[in-house]
Design a protein around this motif. Structure first.
Motif, mmCIF file in Angstrom:
data_model
loop_
_atom_site.group_PDB
_atom_site.id
_atom_site.type_symbol
_atom_site.label_atom_id
_atom_site.label_comp_id
_atom_site.label_asym_id
_atom_site.label_seq_id
_atom_site.Cartn_x
_atom_site.Cartn_y
_atom_site.Cartn_z
ATOM 1 N N SER A 233 -38.634 91.574 -37.487
ATOM 2 C CA SER A 233 -37.709 92.710 -37.501
ATOM 3 C C SER A 233 -38.157 93.746 -38.540
ATOM 4 O O SER A 233 -38.969 93.450 -39.426
ATOM 5 C CB SER A 233 -36.278 92.253 -37.821
ATOM 6 O OG SER A 233 -36.213 91.667 -39.115
ATOM 7 N N TYR A 234 -37.587 94.949 -38.390
ATOM 8 C CA TYR A 234 -37.880 96.023 -39.343
ATOM 9 C C TYR A 234 -36.587 96.735 -39.694
ATOM 10 O O TYR A 234 -35.758 97.028 -38.827
ATOM 11 C CB TYR A 234 -38.867 97.040 -38.751
ATOM 12 C CG TYR A 234 -39.138 98.199 -39.690
ATOM 13 C CD1 TYR A 234 -39.985 98.039 -40.776
ATOM 14 C CD2 TYR A 234 -38.510 99.439 -39.508
ATOM 15 C CE1 TYR A 234 -40.222 99.085 -41.651
ATOM 16 C CE2 TYR A 234 -38.739 100.495 -40.375
ATOM 17 C CZ TYR A 234 -39.600 100.306 -41.451
ATOM 18 O OH TYR A 234 -39.816 101.338 -42.335
ATOM 19 N N TYR B 194 -31.288 97.996 -39.206
ATOM 20 C CA TYR B 194 -32.316 97.470 -38.314
ATOM 21 C C TYR B 194 -32.740 98.526 -37.290
ATOM 22 O O TYR B 194 -31.897 99.095 -36.588
ATOM 23 C CB TYR B 194 -31.803 96.233 -37.575
ATOM 24 C CG TYR B 194 -31.821 94.971 -38.404
ATOM 25 C CD1 TYR B 194 -32.936 94.146 -38.416
ATOM 26 C CD2 TYR B 194 -30.732 94.616 -39.189
ATOM 27 C CE1 TYR B 194 -32.956 92.976 -39.182
ATOM 28 C CE2 TYR B 194 -30.734 93.459 -39.955
ATOM 29 C CZ TYR B 194 -31.858 92.643 -39.948
ATOM 30 O OH TYR B 194 -31.869 91.492 -40.719
ATOM 31 N N GLU B 195 -34.055 98.791 -37.231
ATOM 32 C CA GLU B 195 -34.582 99.742 -36.252
ATOM 33 C C GLU B 195 -35.219 99.022 -35.059
ATOM 34 O O GLU B 195 -35.232 99.563 -33.957
ATOM 35 C CB GLU B 195 -35.601 100.665 -36.922
ATOM 36 C CG GLU B 195 -34.966 101.577 -37.966
ATOM 37 C CD GLU B 195 -35.922 102.643 -38.471
ATOM 38 O OE1 GLU B 195 -37.096 102.653 -38.039
ATOM 39 O OE2 GLU B 195 -35.486 103.463 -39.307
ATOM 40 N N TRP B 196 -35.745 97.823 -35.282
ATOM 41 C CA TRP B 196 -36.217 97.002 -34.168
ATOM 42 C C TRP B 196 -36.249 95.538 -34.573
ATOM 43 O O TRP B 196 -36.299 95.209 -35.758
ATOM 44 C CB TRP B 196 -37.585 97.462 -33.629
ATOM 45 C CG TRP B 196 -38.745 97.411 -34.594
ATOM 46 C CD1 TRP B 196 -39.227 98.434 -35.325
ATOM 47 C CD2 TRP B 196 -39.560 96.263 -34.916
ATOM 48 N NE1 TRP B 196 -40.297 98.028 -36.083
ATOM 49 C CE2 TRP B 196 -40.539 96.697 -35.829
ATOM 50 C CE3 TRP B 196 -39.589 94.951 -34.497
ATOM 51 C CZ2 TRP B 196 -41.497 95.851 -36.366
ATOM 52 C CZ3 TRP B 196 -40.556 94.087 -35.011
ATOM 53 C CH2 TRP B 196 -41.497 94.540 -35.941
ATOM 54 N N GLU C 176 -27.428 88.233 -31.069
ATOM 55 C CA GLU C 176 -27.765 89.159 -29.989
ATOM 56 C C GLU C 176 -28.369 90.446 -30.536
ATOM 57 O O GLU C 176 -27.969 90.932 -31.607
ATOM 58 C CB GLU C 176 -26.512 89.489 -29.160
ATOM 59 C CG GLU C 176 -25.849 88.269 -28.519
ATOM 60 C CD GLU C 176 -26.770 87.575 -27.542
ATOM 61 O OE1 GLU C 176 -27.602 88.269 -26.915
ATOM 62 O OE2 GLU C 176 -26.658 86.333 -27.402
ATOM 63 N N LEU C 177 -29.314 90.993 -29.789
ATOM 64 C CA LEU C 177 -29.982 92.231 -30.213
ATOM 65 C C LEU C 177 -28.990 93.370 -30.381
ATOM 66 O O LEU C 177 -29.108 94.182 -31.312
ATOM 67 C CB LEU C 177 -31.056 92.610 -29.178
ATOM 68 C CG LEU C 177 -31.961 93.791 -29.536
ATOM 69 C CD1 LEU C 177 -32.749 93.492 -30.811
ATOM 70 C CD2 LEU C 177 -32.918 94.103 -28.389
ATOM 71 N N ALA D 225 -41.908 102.373 -50.977
ATOM 72 C CA ALA D 225 -41.494 101.595 -49.804
ATOM 73 C C ALA D 225 -40.463 102.374 -49.009
ATOM 74 O O ALA D 225 -39.486 102.882 -49.560
ATOM 75 C CB ALA D 225 -40.923 100.262 -50.247
ATOM 76 N N MET D 226 -40.701 102.470 -47.699
ATOM 77 C CA MET D 226 -39.739 103.176 -46.856
ATOM 78 C C MET D 226 -38.975 102.207 -45.946
ATOM 79 O O MET D 226 -38.215 102.640 -45.076
ATOM 80 C CB MET D 226 -40.456 104.217 -46.000
ATOM 81 C CG MET D 226 -41.575 103.673 -45.133
ATOM 82 S SD MET D 226 -42.388 105.014 -44.236
ATOM 83 C CE MET D 226 -43.664 104.106 -43.344
ATOM 84 N N GLY D 227 -39.160 100.917 -46.152
ATOM 85 C CA GLY D 227 -38.439 99.905 -45.389
ATOM 86 C C GLY D 227 -39.026 98.530 -45.637
ATOM 87 O O GLY D 227 -39.903 98.363 -46.497
ATOM 88 N N VAL D 228 -38.533 97.552 -44.880
ATOM 89 C CA VAL D 228 -39.024 96.183 -45.048
ATOM 90 C C VAL D 228 -39.241 95.529 -43.681
ATOM 91 O O VAL D 228 -38.498 95.777 -42.721
ATOM 92 C CB VAL D 228 -38.058 95.304 -45.866
ATOM 93 C CG1 VAL D 228 -38.008 95.746 -47.317
ATOM 94 C CG2 VAL D 228 -36.661 95.287 -45.265
ATOM 95 N N TYR D 229 -40.297 94.729 -43.612
ATOM 96 C CA TYR D 229 -40.542 93.872 -42.462
ATOM 97 C C TYR D 229 -40.044 92.464 -42.814
ATOM 98 O O TYR D 229 -40.246 91.990 -43.937
ATOM 99 C CB TYR D 229 -42.026 93.800 -42.140
ATOM 100 C CG TYR D 229 -42.635 95.101 -41.672
ATOM 101 C CD1 TYR D 229 -42.489 95.529 -40.352
ATOM 102 C CD2 TYR D 229 -43.371 95.894 -42.550
ATOM 103 C CE1 TYR D 229 -43.055 96.723 -39.915
ATOM 104 C CE2 TYR D 229 -43.944 97.086 -42.124
ATOM 105 C CZ TYR D 229 -43.784 97.490 -40.810
ATOM 106 O OH TYR D 229 -44.338 98.663 -40.382
#
Length: 335
Positions: A35-36, A43-45, A54-55, A118-122
């Protein structure tokens, strides 16, 4: 680089698309979730989410919107730390999903801009619930083995002490103690064969008598309700049968002849609503043969030690050419 499109294979974007589709199919066959989240931890994906999540509940939301509070707070704190320090983090986290506690191995990696911020996290999440359950089962098994080993040592020490007090000589002690030790060992083997769940009564009796009769057919008739007794009861019932068989050898039994030995087992109801497993040993000697007097220690084992260990009663009677023994075992020792 391996796994990346170097532009030389045919198809270009189509080839990359096919590789990506295959990678997603492969991912779906694993317990791995990807996820990202952006800097606001929305959450973007997400791909291959754990069962029960559930997604639609994830995209555009934060962890607090679909996870229990404590798990969401732990995730948020770790992800903010990764964004601030730009250092990857790994940890294990239990999460209650649909009433079931599941364990996850989690990697959090920063998504870095060219400037280094950092512009986000995986997030890479692996469901390790099955592994955790095996670890718990192994710990419980080791605890059980340790507990039973201590009990077994206590039994062996007691046997050694009581046998030594009744022995008239060192050779006599060695013979008597070795026989009792073998009886305990054989009963323990049966318990181990059944994964520490107990021992089948007929196997327990046959194995003990076989110590004296070697490879010949056992001159003992077994009859009744064949049940599994608890591990503790198995050790002491095995000891009782050993004492009776040893005494039968002194009477000239366990060999072809005019005598006969019958062992019957049955379940009887008690007035308090409980039940007992009753094991009866009946030994009839040949014509003109009189049974030897029972050795004091053997009588103590049969009438006191064994019954106490199985929360029951033991009655022993020697009458001329007949030896009778009845052992009542509390139903709690029937598995």
């Amino acid at each position: 680089m391996k796994g990346q499109d170097n532009g030389k294979s045919g198809g270009g974007a189509l080839e990359s698309s096919r590789r990506f589709a295959f990678a997603m199919r492969a991912l779906s066959r694993t317990p791995v979730s990807l996820s990202y989240q952006n800097r606001d931890l929305l959450y973007e994906w997400a791909e291959n989410l754990p069962a029960g999540i559930e997604l639609a509940d994830v995209l555009g939301n934060t962890d607090a919107d679909f996870l229990p509070r404590l798990a969401a707070e732990r995730l948020r704190a770790t992800k903010l730390h990764v964004i601030e320090t730009r250092e990857p983090q790994r940890f294990e986290l239990p999460v209650n999903i649909g009433g079931e506690v599941r364990w996850f191995d989690i990697w959090i990696d920063p998504d870095l801009e060219p400037s280094g911020s950092a512009m986000g996290v995986y997030s890479t999440i692996i469901d390790i619930s099955a592994q955790k359950r095996r670890e718990v089962q192994l710990k419980n098994l080791l605890r059980e083995v340790s507990h039973r080993s201590r009990n077994l040592l206590a039994i062996v020490l007691s046997l050694a002490s009581q046998t030594a007090r009744s022995a008239n000589s060192i050779p006599g002690f060695v013979t008597a103690f070795s026989g009792r030790l073998q009886a305990i060992a054989r009963a323990q083997d049966l318990v181990t064969d059944r994964d520490w769940q107990g021992a089948l009564l007929s196997d327990l009796i046959s194995r003990q008598i076989a110590l004296f009769h070697r490879d010949n057919a056992l001159p003992v008739e077994l009859k009744g309700d064949d049940l599994v007794v608890s591990p503790n009861a198995a050790l002491y019932v095995g000891l009782a049968i050993h004492e009776l068989a040893s005494n039968a050898v002194r009477n000239g039994q366990l060999y072809p002849g005019d005598g006969a030995i019958h062992v019957a087992f049955s379940v009887e109801s008690r007035s308090d609503g409980g039940r007992n497993l009753v094991v009866k040993w009946t030994e009839r000697l040949g014509a003109g043969t009189t049974a030897h007097e029972i050795e004091p220690l053997t009588r103590k084992f049969l009438e006191s030690v064994v019954p106490l260990a199985v929360d029951g009663m033991g009655e022993l009677a020697v009458n001329g050419s007949r030896v009778d023994y009845a052992l009542r075992i509390d139903g709690n020792h029937i598995t």
